[in-house]
Write a protein that holds these residues in place. Structure first.
Motif, PDB file in Angstrom:
ATOM      1  N   LEU A  83       0.828  -1.206   0.000  1.00 62.21           N
ATOM      2  CA  LEU A  83       0.000   0.000   0.000  1.00 62.21           C
ATOM      3  C   LEU A  83       0.862   1.255   0.000  1.00 62.21           C
ATOM      4  CD1 LEU A  83      -2.735  -1.122   2.537  1.00 62.21           C
ATOM      5  CD2 LEU A  83      -3.150  -0.475   0.159  1.00 62.21           C
ATOM      6  N   GLY A  84       1.980   1.204   0.732  1.00 62.44           N
ATOM      7  CA  GLY A  84       2.889   2.347   0.740  1.00 62.44           C
ATOM      8  C   GLY A  84       3.477   2.604  -0.640  1.00 62.44           C
ATOM      9  N   MET A  85       3.902   1.528  -1.327  1.00 58.94           N
ATOM     10  CA  MET A  85       4.430   1.682  -2.687  1.00 58.94           C
ATOM     11  C   MET A  85       3.360   2.201  -3.635  1.00 58.94           C
ATOM     12  SD  MET A  85       7.204  -1.171  -3.809  1.00 58.94           S
ATOM     13  CE  MET A  85       6.483  -2.639  -3.120  1.00 58.94           C
ATOM     14  N   LEU A  86       2.135   1.693  -3.482  1.00 59.40           N
ATOM     15  CA  LEU A  86       1.034   2.142  -4.330  1.00 59.40           C
ATOM     16  C   LEU A  86       0.761   3.630  -4.114  1.00 59.40           C
ATOM     17  CD1 LEU A  86      -1.366   1.755  -6.218  1.00 59.40           C
ATOM     18  CD2 LEU A  86      -2.652   0.783  -4.296  1.00 59.40           C
ATOM     19  N   ALA A  87       0.745   4.054  -2.861  1.00 57.81           N
ATOM     20  CA  ALA A  87       0.497   5.471  -2.564  1.00 57.81           C
ATOM     21  C   ALA A  87       1.596   6.356  -3.146  1.00 57.81           C
ATOM     22  CB  ALA A  87       0.392   5.668  -1.049  1.00 57.81           C
ATOM     23  N   LEU A  88       2.855   5.970  -2.938  1.00 59.23           N
ATOM     24  CA  LEU A  88       3.970   6.755  -3.467  1.00 59.23           C
ATOM     25  C   LEU A  88       3.945   6.778  -4.986  1.00 59.23           C
ATOM     26  CD1 LEU A  88       6.606   8.311  -3.129  1.00 59.23           C
ATOM     27  CD2 LEU A  88       7.813   6.110  -2.949  1.00 59.23           C
ATOM     28  N   GLY A  89       3.696   5.634  -5.601  1.00 56.45           N
ATOM     29  CA  GLY A  89       3.636   5.575  -7.064  1.00 56.45           C
ATOM     30  C   GLY A  89       2.526   6.438  -7.628  1.00 56.45           C
ATOM     31  N   THR A  90       1.365   6.464  -6.954  1.00 60.61           N
ATOM     32  CA  THR A  90       0.248   7.290  -7.423  1.00 60.61           C
ATOM     33  C   THR A  90       0.604   8.769  -7.375  1.00 60.61           C
ATOM     34  OG1 THR A  90      -1.331   5.624  -6.636  1.00 60.61           O
ATOM     35  CG2 THR A  90      -2.190   7.824  -7.079  1.00 60.61           C
ATOM     36  N   LEU A  91       1.237   9.196  -6.289  1.00 59.35           N
ATOM     37  CA  LEU A  91       1.636  10.602  -6.176  1.00 59.35           C
ATOM     38  C   LEU A  91       2.698  10.962  -7.212  1.00 59.35           C
ATOM     39  CD1 LEU A  91       1.681  11.032  -2.292  1.00 59.35           C
ATOM     40  CD2 LEU A  91      -0.079  11.772  -3.919  1.00 59.35           C
ATOM     41  N   LEU A  92       3.629  10.041  -7.483  1.00 59.00           N
ATOM     42  CA  LEU A  92       4.609  10.281  -8.533  1.00 59.00           C
ATOM     43  C   LEU A  92       3.936  10.372  -9.904  1.00 59.00           C
ATOM     44  CD1 LEU A  92       7.658   8.014  -7.560  1.00 59.00           C
ATOM     45  CD2 LEU A  92       7.578  10.519  -7.618  1.00 59.00           C
ATOM     46  N   ALA A  93       2.912   9.550 -10.121  1.00 60.19           N
ATOM     47  CA  ALA A  93       2.182   9.600 -11.389  1.00 60.19           C
ATOM     48  C   ALA A  93       1.476  10.945 -11.549  1.00 60.19           C
ATOM     49  CB  ALA A  93       1.176   8.455 -11.466  1.00 60.19           C
ATOM     50  N   ALA A  96       4.144  13.386 -12.524  1.00 59.89           N
ATOM     51  CA  ALA A  96       4.515  13.193 -13.928  1.00 59.89           C
ATOM     52  C   ALA A  96       3.469  13.791 -14.854  1.00 59.89           C
ATOM     53  CB  ALA A  96       4.689  11.703 -14.220  1.00 59.89           C
ATOM     54  N   THR A  97       2.190  13.667 -14.483  1.00 62.94           N
ATOM     55  CA  THR A  97       1.114  14.229 -15.303  1.00 62.94           C
ATOM     56  C   THR A  97       1.238  15.741 -15.392  1.00 62.94           C
ATOM     57  OG1 THR A  97      -0.359  12.423 -14.656  1.00 62.94           O
ATOM     58  CG2 THR A  97      -1.388  14.405 -15.541  1.00 62.94           C
ATOM     59  N   VAL A  98       1.496  16.378 -14.251  1.00 62.20           N
ATOM     60  CA  VAL A  98       1.673  17.829 -14.237  1.00 62.20           C
ATOM     61  C   VAL A  98       2.884  18.231 -15.083  1.00 62.20           C
ATOM     62  CG1 VAL A  98       2.212  19.814 -12.773  1.00 62.20           C
ATOM     63  CG2 VAL A  98       0.541  18.107 -12.007  1.00 62.20           C
ATOM     64  N   MET A  99       3.952  17.434 -15.016  1.00 60.59           N
ATOM     65  CA  MET A  99       5.164  17.740 -15.786  1.00 60.59           C
ATOM     66  C   MET A  99       4.932  17.618 -17.289  1.00 60.59           C
ATOM     67  SD  MET A  99       7.863  15.707 -13.341  1.00 60.59           S
ATOM     68  CE  MET A  99       9.316  15.996 -14.361  1.00 60.59           C
ATOM     69  N   MET A 100       3.891  16.861 -17.686  1.00 58.12           N
ATOM     70  CA  MET A 100       3.632  16.683 -19.113  1.00 58.12           C
ATOM     71  C   MET A 100       3.073  17.924 -19.772  1.00 58.12           C
ATOM     72  SD  MET A 100       2.339  12.731 -19.391  1.00 58.12           S
ATOM     73  CE  MET A 100       3.468  11.406 -18.939  1.00 58.12           C
ATOM     74  N   ALA A 101       2.800  18.977 -18.980  1.00 60.81           N
ATOM     75  CA  ALA A 101       2.445  20.254 -19.581  1.00 60.81           C
ATOM     76  C   ALA A 101       3.611  20.756 -20.432  1.00 60.81           C
ATOM     77  CB  ALA A 101       2.106  21.273 -18.490  1.00 60.81           C
ATOM     78  N   ALA A 108       8.869  11.663 -18.552  1.00 56.85           N
ATOM     79  CA  ALA A 108       8.750  10.250 -18.909  1.00 56.85           C
ATOM     80  C   ALA A 108       9.340   9.351 -17.832  1.00 56.85           C
ATOM     81  CB  ALA A 108       9.437   9.996 -20.244  1.00 56.85           C
ATOM     82  N   LEU A 109      10.498   9.723 -17.297  1.00 50.86           N
ATOM     83  CA  LEU A 109      11.143   8.909 -16.262  1.00 50.86           C
ATOM     84  C   LEU A 109      10.302   8.861 -14.990  1.00 50.86           C
ATOM     85  CD1 LEU A 109      14.898   9.959 -16.654  1.00 50.86           C
ATOM     86  CD2 LEU A 109      13.835   7.772 -17.292  1.00 50.86           C
ATOM     87  N   VAL A 110       9.754  10.019 -14.595  1.00 50.10           N
ATOM     88  CA  VAL A 110       8.920  10.052 -13.387  1.00 50.10           C
ATOM     89  C   VAL A 110       7.658   9.220 -13.600  1.00 50.10           C
ATOM     90  CG1 VAL A 110       7.582  11.529 -11.838  1.00 50.10           C
ATOM     91  CG2 VAL A 110       9.834  12.272 -12.631  1.00 50.10           C
ATOM     92  N   ALA A 111       7.061   9.305 -14.796  1.00 51.05           N
ATOM     93  CA  ALA A 111       5.851   8.533 -15.086  1.00 51.05           C
ATOM     94  C   ALA A 111       6.127   7.036 -15.039  1.00 51.05           C
ATOM     95  CB  ALA A 111       5.302   8.929 -16.455  1.00 51.05           C
ATOM     96  N   ILE A 112       7.221   6.607 -15.659  1.00 49.94           N
ATOM     97  CA  ILE A 112       7.560   5.176 -15.660  1.00 49.94           C
ATOM     98  C   ILE A 112       7.830   4.693 -14.238  1.00 49.94           C
ATOM     99  CG2 ILE A 112       9.283   3.488 -16.400  1.00 49.94           C
ATOM    100  CD1 ILE A 112       9.558   5.146 -18.986  1.00 49.94           C
ATOM    101  N   THR A 113       8.553   5.515 -13.455  1.00 51.38           N
ATOM    102  CA  THR A 113       8.821   5.146 -12.056  1.00 51.38           C
ATOM    103  C   THR A 113       7.525   5.042 -11.268  1.00 51.38           C
ATOM    104  OG1 THR A 113      10.971   6.271 -12.142  1.00 51.38           O
ATOM    105  CG2 THR A 113      10.054   5.791  -9.969  1.00 51.38           C
ATOM    106  N   GLY A 114       6.636   6.009 -11.448  1.00 50.38           N
ATOM    107  CA  GLY A 114       5.378   5.996 -10.723  1.00 50.38           C
ATOM    108  C   GLY A 114       4.531   4.782 -11.046  1.00 50.38           C
TER     109      GLY A 114
END
Length: 437
Positions: A83-93, A96-101, A108-114
């Motif tokens: 659950l901790g990994m899922l929460a961290l990955g979701t926040l990273l995603a 990454a979405t905001v960075m895609m502006a 891309a690296l942050v999205a793949i990591t997330g």
């Protein structure tokens, strides 16, 4: 809550809350962020589709997580860690979405990591959670336990979507980050409260297998694969979930192209289907536990009925592709949802029972194998359905014929899954016990 019968109903509901938390966080990554990337930031639809497919591919690690939890003295730390990994990955995603502006290599690296962390988190927490449910729930309560957990997972998705949708307008990057953080924090906190002392206060229904912890990972997988029932059930899970997921990305376009539905109307059609799924889940769960004396004792009846019903409803959609507006589309889609819900809950109930039947390898490794088969099927199914429709529309120059061919293919897959299920000795429960805690 504890006792010779394992988890009581309140304990099962508590584990269902954990499943709801998983569903809520996954919804952000696979639904909300998908829309934001494509609509608000103009990213090609293939990008979020590839990220979602990658999170399914990462879940091929499910057998490893399950086997590792089998060898430990407690599954709760693996659920919490996932659950901790899922929460961290979701926040990273979200980041990454905001960075895609302003897209670039860092986004891309942050999205793949997330999305990698999301896949690992879902695999670790979900597999350990199902293994805990399988080992702590009595046979007669497993169908209802499956219905409760999956219904609550859908509820978690619906509530998270409603909360997010109600608070995202007017859209801004800051608002997206705040809303997503609120959903993730709330879901994680709910799961932690629900998990507290459940495992410690509830002994296993069956004693652990004497050599389960001694087996290495490769040996555990070989042992599971050499068991005819486990192998056949793996084929069933793959076939049925492939058929189940193929219509995910094409039902709303089908309604738009052939029934001239607006985006709002097609979204309402999807909600009709989800309503049918919930009804089917409740029917199979209650039927499997409350009426076990006659029909529910063998889960094959419910699984085969759900698969055949799904095939029939998909056959109806194939006919609708040529009939058009005169076809009762909403009733057809609701019926498909009911049949899907019946087979899905019956399959999970059988899975919970089969996880404890084999020799040697524990519940976690078995749940991991079936979870991996499901993840691969889901990843392939959604993609295959969309690609087939696109290619057939171009080749046949007919929208109706293209959708008809895909729906017919899904129906055939469900018939094949029903045939595989009839040859599998699934859970046969003793006489039902009352609905007491």
């Amino acid at each position: 809550m504890a006792g010779v019968h394992g988890l009581g109903w309140f304990g099962i509901v508590r584990l269902g809350m954990v499943q709801a938390a998983i569903g809520a966080m996954v919804m952000l990554a696979t639904s909300l962020l998908n829309r934001v990337m494509v609509v608000e930031y103009g990213v090609a639809a293939a990008v979020p589709a590839a990220l979602v497919a990658w999170h399914y591919a990462v879940q091929l690690t499910r057998p490893l997580w399950g086997h590792t939890s089998d060898r430990s003295h407690s599954r709760t730390p693996w659920i919490v860690g996932g659950l901790g990994m899922l929460a961290l990955g979701t926040l990273l995603a979200v980041d990454a979405t905001v960075m895609m502006a302003s897209p670039g290599i860092m986004a891309a690296l942050v999205a793949i990591t997330g999305f990698t962390l999301i896949g690992f988190g879902v695999g670790m927490s979900g597999t350990a959670l199902l293994a805990l449910l399988a080992s702590r729930t009595s046979v007669t309560r497993k169908p209802a336990a499956a219905a409760i957990c999956w219904t609550m997972m859908v509820a978690g998705i619906v509530i998270a979507a409603a909360v997010s949708g109600a608070n995202l307008d007017p859209f801004s990057e800051a608002r997206l980050a705040i809303v997503a953080s609120f959903v993730v924090l709330g879901a994680f906190a709910l799961a932690m409260l629900a998990l507290r002392n459940v495992e410690r206060n509830t002994p296993p229904v069956e004693q652990p297998k004497p050599d389960g912890r001694a087996l290495g990972f490769a040996e555990a997988l070989r042992q599971i694969w050499h068991e005819p029932e486990a192998r056949r059930f793996t084929f069933f899970v793959f076939l049925s979930m492939l058929a189940y997921s193929m219509q995910d990305l094409i039902l709303e376009p089908f309604a738009g192209f052939l029934f001239a539905m607006t985006p709002g109307e097609s979204t309402q059609l999807a909600s009709v289907q989800h309503g049918g799924v919930l009804a089917g889940m409740l029917l199979a769960g209650l039927g499997g536990s409350l009426y076990a004396r006659r029909f529910g004792r063998d889960m094959r009846l419910w699984i085969v009925a759900g698969c055949l019903g799904s095939a029939a409803m998909l056959g109806g959609l194939a006919m609708a592709a040529t009939q058009g507006h005169g076809w009762p589309l909403r009733a057809n889609v609701f019926g498909l949802g009911v049949a899907n819900g019946i087979f899905a809950v019956a399959a999970v109930g059988a899975m919970l029972g089969l996880a404890s039947k084999g020799a040697g390898a524990g519940e976690g490794a078995r749940m991991g194998v079936w979870g991996a088969a499901q993840a691969v099927a889901f990843g392939l199914g959604g993609l295959a359905g969309a690609v087939l429709v696109d290619q057939l529309r171009a080749f046949m120059a007919s929208d109706g014929a293209a959708f008809q061919a895909v729906f017919a293919t899904e129906a055939l897959l469900f018939l094949a899954a029903a045939l595989v299920a009839t040859g599998t000795t699934l859970v046969r429960a003793p006489e039902p016990e009352g609905l007491t805690a």
